[in-house]
Design a protein around this motif. Structure first.
Motif, mmCIF file in Angstrom:
data_model
loop_
_atom_site.group_PDB
_atom_site.id
_atom_site.type_symbol
_atom_site.label_atom_id
_atom_site.label_comp_id
_atom_site.label_asym_id
_atom_site.label_seq_id
_atom_site.Cartn_x
_atom_site.Cartn_y
_atom_site.Cartn_z
ATOM 1 N N HIS A 40 0.805 -1.560 -0.125
ATOM 2 C CA HIS A 40 -0.069 0.124 -0.278
ATOM 3 C C HIS A 40 1.102 1.845 0.135
ATOM 4 O O HIS A 40 1.938 1.335 0.512
ATOM 5 C CB HIS A 40 -1.348 -0.171 1.614
ATOM 6 C CG HIS A 40 -2.000 -1.106 1.458
ATOM 7 N ND1 HIS A 40 -2.594 -1.514 0.950
ATOM 8 C CD2 HIS A 40 -1.961 -2.532 2.265
ATOM 9 C CE1 HIS A 40 -3.236 -2.526 1.222
ATOM 10 N NE2 HIS A 40 -2.975 -2.955 2.307
ATOM 11 N N CYS A 41 -0.107 1.764 -0.626
ATOM 12 C CA CYS A 41 1.353 3.332 -0.632
ATOM 13 C C CYS A 41 0.112 4.565 -0.022
ATOM 14 O O CYS A 41 -0.895 4.785 -1.210
ATOM 15 C CB CYS A 41 1.738 3.584 -1.658
ATOM 16 S SG CYS A 41 3.301 5.514 -2.076
ATOM 17 N N GLN A 42 0.650 5.635 0.985
ATOM 18 C CA GLN A 42 -0.172 6.358 1.219
ATOM 19 C C GLN A 42 0.406 7.927 0.783
ATOM 20 O O GLN A 42 0.043 9.244 1.332
ATOM 21 C CB GLN A 42 -0.644 6.471 2.906
ATOM 22 C CG GLN A 42 -0.980 5.197 3.610
ATOM 23 C CD GLN A 42 -1.172 5.221 4.940
ATOM 24 O OE1 GLN A 42 0.154 4.997 5.665
ATOM 25 N NE2 GLN A 42 -2.049 4.672 5.504
ATOM 26 N N CYS A 43 0.871 7.632 -0.391
ATOM 27 C CA CYS A 43 1.723 9.479 -0.449
ATOM 28 C C CYS A 43 0.362 10.699 -1.072
ATOM 29 O O CYS A 43 -1.181 10.104 -0.839
ATOM 30 C CB CYS A 43 2.409 8.980 -1.240
ATOM 31 S SG CYS A 43 2.425 9.214 -2.932
ATOM 32 N N GLN A 44 0.725 12.027 -1.424
ATOM 33 C CA GLN A 44 -0.200 12.322 -1.359
ATOM 34 C C GLN A 44 -0.332 11.883 -3.086
ATOM 35 O O GLN A 44 -1.799 12.390 -3.325
ATOM 36 C CB GLN A 44 0.654 13.283 -1.245
ATOM 37 C CG GLN A 44 0.596 13.905 0.085
ATOM 38 C CD GLN A 44 0.882 15.101 0.433
ATOM 39 O OE1 GLN A 44 2.545 15.271 0.165
ATOM 40 N NE2 GLN A 44 0.838 15.814 1.741
ATOM 41 N N HIS A 45 0.291 11.854 -3.765
ATOM 42 C CA HIS A 45 -0.641 11.451 -5.569
ATOM 43 C C HIS A 45 -1.087 10.610 -5.579
ATOM 44 O O HIS A 45 -2.225 10.273 -5.579
ATOM 45 C CB HIS A 45 1.044 10.834 -6.372
ATOM 46 C CG HIS A 45 2.054 11.953 -6.711
ATOM 47 N ND1 HIS A 45 3.463 12.252 -5.839
ATOM 48 C CD2 HIS A 45 1.831 12.864 -7.230
ATOM 49 C CE1 HIS A 45 3.758 13.067 -6.191
ATOM 50 N NE2 HIS A 45 3.091 14.095 -7.613
ATOM 51 N N CYS A 46 -0.888 8.856 -4.018
ATOM 52 C CA CYS A 46 -1.729 7.961 -4.701
ATOM 53 C C CYS A 46 -2.882 8.132 -3.990
ATOM 54 O O CYS A 46 -4.599 8.183 -3.641
ATOM 55 C CB CYS A 46 -1.586 6.773 -4.222
ATOM 56 S SG CYS A 46 0.501 6.462 -4.305
ATOM 57 N N GLN A 47 -3.215 9.214 -2.782
ATOM 58 C CA GLN A 47 -4.244 9.566 -2.332
ATOM 59 C C GLN A 47 -5.468 10.629 -2.786
ATOM 60 O O GLN A 47 -6.016 10.236 -3.272
ATOM 61 C CB GLN A 47 -4.123 10.468 -0.947
ATOM 62 C CG GLN A 47 -3.332 10.116 -0.163
ATOM 63 C CD GLN A 47 -3.222 10.911 1.697
ATOM 64 O OE1 GLN A 47 -3.823 11.375 1.722
ATOM 65 N NE2 GLN A 47 -2.417 10.557 1.838
HETATM 66 ZN ZN LIG Z 1 2.170 6.345 -3.670
#
Ligand SMILES: [Zn+2]
Ligand SMILES: [Zn+2]
Length: 148
Positions: A40-47
């Motif tokens: 999972h990735c919680q970076c701002q792009h992914c959000q």
């Molecule tokens: Zn991400």
């Protein structure tokens, strides 16, 4: 990625090819290789891209993956300095996969694109420092404040 936990696929027999695609069916892929790892990735792009708190991805081998159909792309420089290129279906807008300049043989498929949802077995959470307070992911997974 360095120091990452073991992939849950290493000891597993996975039926192949692994197939997936977008919502309308116009953009599809088929992979004859084994998944490398999932996260999972919680970076701002992914959000922003996911419309919720994180993106979920399964890493496939690009050299063993074939894409059919049209796609639109959007590229940006990731925190790592690598160029990430997101691939979308131009018709329904689904984000189906990403490629990154840092790992040229990685085909990063969106977990939601998988035809067989049970194939998504995440090992870690990236960019937890950007997590939204309401975005709770499985607490048993190791978390990295940035990229691994
Ligand atoms: Zn991400
Ligand atoms: Zn589509």
């Amino acid at each position: 990625m360095a120091n990452i936990p073991a992939s849950k696929y290493s000891e597993l027999t996975v039926a192949r090819p692994i197939t997936g695609g977008c919502l309308c069916g116009g953009l599809r892929y088929e992979c004859t290789g084994k998944p490398l790892i999932a996260f999972h990735c919680q970076c701002q792009h992914c959000q922003k891209l996911s419309s919720t708190g994180h993106g979920s991805y399964i890493l496939l081998s690009k050299s063993e993956t074939k894409v059919t159909g049209n796609f639109s792309i959007w590229s940006y420089t990731a925190d790592s300095g690598n160029t990430t290129t997101k691939h979308f279906c131009p018709k329904c807008g689904t984000q189906v996969f990403s490629l990154t300049s840092g790992h040229q043989n990685n085909f990063i498929a969106s977990a939601s694109s998988l035809d067989d949802k049970s194939l998504f077995l995440p090992s870690l959470v990236l960019f937890a420092k950007h997590a939204s307070p309401w975005d709770q992911i499985d607490n048993s997974l190791p978390r990295y404040s940035g990229g691994a």
